[in-house]
Design a protein around this motif. Structure first.
Motif, PDB file in Angstrom:
ATOM      1  N   UNK A  61      15.966  68.853  -0.372  1.00 39.18           N
ATOM      2  CA  UNK A  61      14.614  69.100  -0.483  1.00 39.18           C
ATOM      3  C   UNK A  61      14.013  67.871  -1.139  1.00 39.18           C
ATOM      4  N   UNK A  62      14.878  66.729  -1.483  1.00 38.68           N
ATOM      5  CA  UNK A  62      14.418  65.570  -2.104  1.00 38.68           C
ATOM      6  C   UNK A  62      13.762  64.646  -0.762  1.00 38.68           C
ATOM      7  N   UNK A  63      13.109  63.648  -1.181  1.00 37.78           N
ATOM      8  CA  UNK A  63      12.902  62.657  -0.061  1.00 37.78           C
ATOM      9  C   UNK A  63      13.720  62.011   0.311  1.00 37.78           C
ATOM     10  N   UNK A  64      14.079  61.879   1.560  1.00 33.92           N
ATOM     11  CA  UNK A  64      15.501  61.452   2.143  1.00 33.92           C
ATOM     12  C   UNK A  64      15.150  60.003   2.472  1.00 33.92           C
ATOM     13  N   UNK A  65      16.087  59.073   1.885  1.00 34.52           N
ATOM     14  CA  UNK A  65      15.947  57.784   2.025  1.00 34.52           C
ATOM     15  C   UNK A  65      17.363  57.070   1.720  1.00 34.52           C
ATOM     16  N   UNK A  66      17.492  55.851   2.247  1.00 36.02           N
ATOM     17  CA  UNK A  66      18.442  55.091   1.897  1.00 36.02           C
ATOM     18  C   UNK A  66      18.739  54.966   0.746  1.00 36.02           C
ATOM     19  N   UNK A  67      19.855  55.081   0.138  1.00 36.22           N
ATOM     20  CA  UNK A  67      20.155  55.117  -1.277  1.00 36.22           C
ATOM     21  C   UNK A  67      20.343  56.543  -2.122  1.00 36.22           C
ATOM     22  N   UNK A  68      19.706  57.152  -1.382  1.00 32.93           N
ATOM     23  CA  UNK A  68      19.807  58.687  -1.980  1.00 32.93           C
ATOM     24  C   UNK A  68      21.471  59.194  -1.798  1.00 32.93           C
ATOM     25  N   UNK A  69      21.547  60.092  -2.937  1.00 27.84           N
ATOM     26  CA  UNK A  69      23.041  60.459  -3.126  1.00 27.84           C
ATOM     27  C   UNK A  69      22.972  61.831  -2.879  1.00 27.84           C
ATOM     28  N   UNK A  70      23.738  62.166  -1.559  1.00 24.80           N
ATOM     29  CA  UNK A  70      23.912  63.760  -1.226  1.00 24.80           C
ATOM     30  C   UNK A  70      24.898  64.304  -1.999  1.00 24.80           C
ATOM     31  N   UNK A  71      24.606  65.763  -2.012  1.00 26.30           N
ATOM     32  CA  UNK A  71      25.697  66.545  -2.725  1.00 26.30           C
ATOM     33  C   UNK A  71      27.233  66.622  -2.421  1.00 26.30           C
ATOM     34  N   UNK A  72      28.045  66.968  -2.953  1.00 25.02           N
ATOM     35  CA  UNK A  72      29.404  67.267  -2.483  1.00 25.02           C
ATOM     36  C   UNK A  72      29.679  68.400  -1.891  1.00 25.02           C
ATOM     37  N   UNK A  73      28.773  69.665  -2.116  1.00 22.31           N
ATOM     38  CA  UNK A  73      29.141  70.932  -1.601  1.00 22.31           C
ATOM     39  C   UNK A  73      27.849  71.193  -0.718  1.00 22.31           C
ATOM     40  N   UNK A  74      28.250  71.871   0.221  1.00 19.48           N
ATOM     41  CA  UNK A  74      27.165  72.099   1.478  1.00 19.48           C
ATOM     42  C   UNK A  74      27.054  71.258   2.374  1.00 19.48           C
ATOM     43  N   UNK A  75      27.438  70.001   2.247  1.00 16.02           N
ATOM     44  CA  UNK A  75      27.258  69.038   3.342  1.00 16.02           C
ATOM     45  C   UNK A  75      28.472  68.847   3.970  1.00 16.02           C
ATOM     46  N   UNK A  76      28.346  68.924   5.431  1.00 21.61           N
ATOM     47  CA  UNK A  76      29.475  68.540   6.435  1.00 21.61           C
ATOM     48  C   UNK A  76      29.905  67.150   6.699  1.00 21.61           C
ATOM     49  N   UNK A  77      30.628  66.307   6.273  1.00 25.56           N
ATOM     50  CA  UNK A  77      30.719  64.904   6.305  1.00 25.56           C
ATOM     51  C   UNK A  77      32.009  64.825   7.535  1.00 25.56           C
ATOM     52  N   UNK A  78      31.650  63.716   8.270  1.00 23.93           N
ATOM     53  CA  UNK A  78      32.633  63.625   9.403  1.00 23.93           C
ATOM     54  C   UNK A  78      32.958  61.885   9.406  1.00 23.93           C
ATOM     55  N   UNK A  79      34.234  61.484   9.833  1.00 23.37           N
ATOM     56  CA  UNK A  79      34.342  59.987   9.685  1.00 23.37           C
ATOM     57  C   UNK A  79      33.562  59.722  11.029  1.00 23.37           C
ATOM     58  N   UNK A  80      33.051  58.405  10.872  1.00 24.01           N
ATOM     59  CA  UNK A  80      32.318  57.665  11.797  1.00 24.01           C
ATOM     60  C   UNK A  80      33.346  57.047  12.936  1.00 24.01           C
ATOM     61  N   UNK A  81      33.326  57.565  14.150  1.00 21.74           N
ATOM     62  CA  UNK A  81      34.423  56.882  15.133  1.00 21.74           C
ATOM     63  C   UNK A  81      34.212  55.344  15.247  1.00 21.74           C
ATOM     64  N   UNK A  82      35.293  54.653  15.498  1.00 22.98           N
ATOM     65  CA  UNK A  82      35.398  53.319  15.640  1.00 22.98           C
ATOM     66  C   UNK A  82      34.404  52.627  16.597  1.00 22.98           C
ATOM     67  N   UNK A  83      34.422  53.439  17.586  1.00 23.64           N
ATOM     68  CA  UNK A  83      33.226  53.088  18.537  1.00 23.64           C
ATOM     69  C   UNK A  83      31.800  53.129  18.469  1.00 23.64           C
ATOM     70  N   UNK A  84      31.616  53.630  17.371  1.00 22.83           N
ATOM     71  CA  UNK A  84      30.108  53.498  16.957  1.00 22.83           C
ATOM     72  C   UNK A  84      29.757  52.793  15.754  1.00 22.83           C
ATOM     73  N   UNK A  85      30.668  52.234  15.068  1.00 21.09           N
ATOM     74  CA  UNK A  85      30.310  51.285  13.990  1.00 21.09           C
ATOM     75  C   UNK A  85      31.361  50.965  13.044  1.00 21.09           C
ATOM     76  N   UNK A  86      31.101  50.500  11.842  1.00 15.80           N
ATOM     77  CA  UNK A  86      32.201  50.002  11.153  1.00 15.80           C
ATOM     78  C   UNK A  86      33.176  51.044  10.618  1.00 15.80           C
ATOM     79  N   UNK A  87      34.348  51.028  10.375  1.00 19.81           N
ATOM     80  CA  UNK A  87      35.163  52.196   9.643  1.00 19.81           C
ATOM     81  C   UNK A  87      34.807  52.174   8.288  1.00 19.81           C
ATOM     82  N   UNK A  88      35.247  53.446   7.801  1.00 24.93           N
ATOM     83  CA  UNK A  88      34.971  53.646   6.221  1.00 24.93           C
ATOM     84  C   UNK A  88      33.775  54.166   5.764  1.00 24.93           C
TER      85      UNK A  88
END
Length: 71
Positions: A19-46
């Motif tokens: 609901x908030x303005x989405x911008x670089x630096x915004x912190x997403x909630x821990x619950x309700x968001x599906x986070x996936x690891x970025x594959x090495x072929x698409x960018x830096x690990x971590x």
């Protein structure tokens, strides 16, 4: 990149409605968001990626802070 966008679509990561303005630096909630690891072929690990309001974002896993909005 178009290849990464296609990859994200194939992974069927559910889009989180933020609901908030989405911008670089915004912190997403821990619950309700599906986070996936970025594959090495698409960018830096971590980094993770997720989909917020229909747009792919890169996130620092420890802080859940948006570091880049892809599309």
């Amino acid at each position: 990149t178009p290849r990464f966008r296609a990859y994200v679509v194939e992974q069927r990561v559910p889009s989180y409605t933020y609901a908030e303005p989405m911008a670089v630096g915004a912190v997403l909630p821990q619950q309700g968001v599906v986070y996936r690891d970025l594959p090495a072929e698409f960018g830096p690990q971590g980094y993770s990626y997720t989909v917020v309001n229909g747009r792919t974002v890169l996130v620092e896993p420890g802080t859940r802070r948006i570091v880049q909005i892809i599309n």
